[in-house]
Design an enzyme around this catalytic site. Sequence first.
Site, PDB file in Angstrom:
ATOM      1  N   PHE A  36      -0.175   5.664   6.677  1.00  6.27           N
ATOM      2  CA  PHE A  36       0.886   5.863   5.681  1.00  6.27           C
ATOM      3  C   PHE A  36       1.350   4.539   5.072  1.00  6.27           C
ATOM      4  O   PHE A  36       0.759   3.500   5.303  1.00  6.27           O
ATOM      5  CB  PHE A  36       2.026   6.689   6.275  1.00  6.27           C
ATOM      6  CG  PHE A  36       1.545   7.987   6.852  1.00  6.27           C
ATOM      7  CD1 PHE A  36       1.161   9.025   6.026  1.00  6.27           C
ATOM      8  CD2 PHE A  36       1.429   8.156   8.221  1.00  6.27           C
ATOM      9  CE1 PHE A  36       0.682  10.216   6.555  1.00  6.27           C
ATOM     10  CE2 PHE A  36       0.953   9.343   8.762  1.00  6.27           C
ATOM     11  CZ  PHE A  36       0.580  10.376   7.918  1.00  6.27           C
ATOM     12  N   GLY A  37       2.405   4.589   4.212  1.00  4.55           N
ATOM     13  CA  GLY A  37       2.789   3.432   3.411  1.00  4.55           C
ATOM     14  C   GLY A  37       2.963   2.158   4.216  1.00  4.55           C
ATOM     15  O   GLY A  37       3.540   2.183   5.297  1.00  4.55           O
ATOM     16  N   SER A  38       2.504   1.027   3.696  1.00  6.41           N
ATOM     17  CA  SER A  38       2.475  -0.182   4.508  1.00  6.41           C
ATOM     18  C   SER A  38       2.171  -1.408   3.650  1.00  6.41           C
ATOM     19  O   SER A  38       2.166  -1.325   2.423  1.00  6.41           O
ATOM     20  CB  SER A  38       1.420  -0.033   5.604  1.00  6.41           C
ATOM     21  OG  SER A  38       0.241   0.539   5.079  1.00  6.41           O
ATOM     22  N   ARG A  39       1.890  -2.540   4.315  1.00  5.64           N
ATOM     23  CA  ARG A  39       1.650  -3.785   3.595  1.00  5.64           C
ATOM     24  C   ARG A  39       0.652  -4.643   4.359  1.00  5.64           C
ATOM     25  O   ARG A  39       0.584  -4.599   5.588  1.00  5.64           O
ATOM     26  CB  ARG A  39       2.976  -4.549   3.464  1.00  5.64           C
ATOM     27  CG  ARG A  39       2.956  -5.682   2.464  1.00  5.64           C
ATOM     28  CD  ARG A  39       4.325  -6.296   2.353  1.00  5.64           C
ATOM     29  NE  ARG A  39       4.390  -7.594   2.998  1.00  5.64           N
ATOM     30  CZ  ARG A  39       5.519  -8.223   3.298  1.00  5.64           C
ATOM     31  NH1 ARG A  39       6.676  -7.667   3.059  1.00  5.64           N
ATOM     32  NH2 ARG A  39       5.485  -9.409   3.860  1.00  5.64           N
TER      33      ARG A  39
ATOM     34  N   MET B 256       0.848  -1.188   0.000  1.00  6.99           N
ATOM     35  CA  MET B 256       0.000   0.000   0.000  1.00  6.99           C
ATOM     36  C   MET B 256       0.885   1.240   0.000  1.00  6.99           C
ATOM     37  O   MET B 256       1.633   1.470   0.948  1.00  6.99           O
ATOM     38  CB  MET B 256      -0.895  -0.002   1.246  1.00  6.99           C
ATOM     39  CG  MET B 256      -1.728  -1.263   1.390  1.00  6.99           C
ATOM     40  SD  MET B 256      -2.361  -1.486   3.081  1.00  6.99           S
ATOM     41  CE  MET B 256      -3.422  -0.058   3.234  1.00  6.99           C
TER      42      MET B 256
END
Length: 218
Positions: A186-189, A101
């Site tokens: 925020f950015g992640s998985r 993401m």
Amino acid sequence: MPHSQTSAPRDSLAGVRLARGASPWLLPTVATAAVSLLRARRSGAAKAVAVPATALAAGMLWFFRDPEREITQGRVVSPADGVVQSIMPWKDGRTRVAIFMSPLNVHVNRAPLAGTVTSVEHVPGGFVPAFNKESENNERVVWHFDTELGDIEMIQIAGAVARRIVPYLPQGTKVEQGERVGLIRFGSRVDLYLPEGVEVDVEVGQKTVAGVTRIDRD
């Protein structure tokens, strides 16, 4: 019939649907932008602050958006908006589908199947970029759902910036497919483990939409 998920409460601002858990980050940013805009006519310093503050507030509104979704019919739907980073057979027969993401994606995650939350475990860890292989040791929240396919494991993984995962549901909660279960800031998985015998119907590099993209094949 597909259904729209509206049950989870969420924060709101000026009529914009926002992810539950957004307020601690969003409200100070919007307040700073509003004050600097009001003072900009009388103060050069406030004018200098107003432009980046307003841009940051707009970015925060975009990041924390939480749109309604018409949930796709199917056994397993994507738990996250993003791009399929990897599809990996696991030693126990399961298949792991990892979805990356970016900060541009909606970061509200959804239940891949209907069932009952049997456990929600927070695991401390690092904060390397979510696209890095070492991110498997990052801060994360491990979910287990009791479903018609048996136990389904889903892991929310924090990234280099995302240092806060916000689970929405406690153990024992019954969930509908596509229901909101948590937020990663925020950015992640998100990793989803499919049981043995369930075939994957997505490819590496494919974009996914939480609650909409079907992950398995009949």
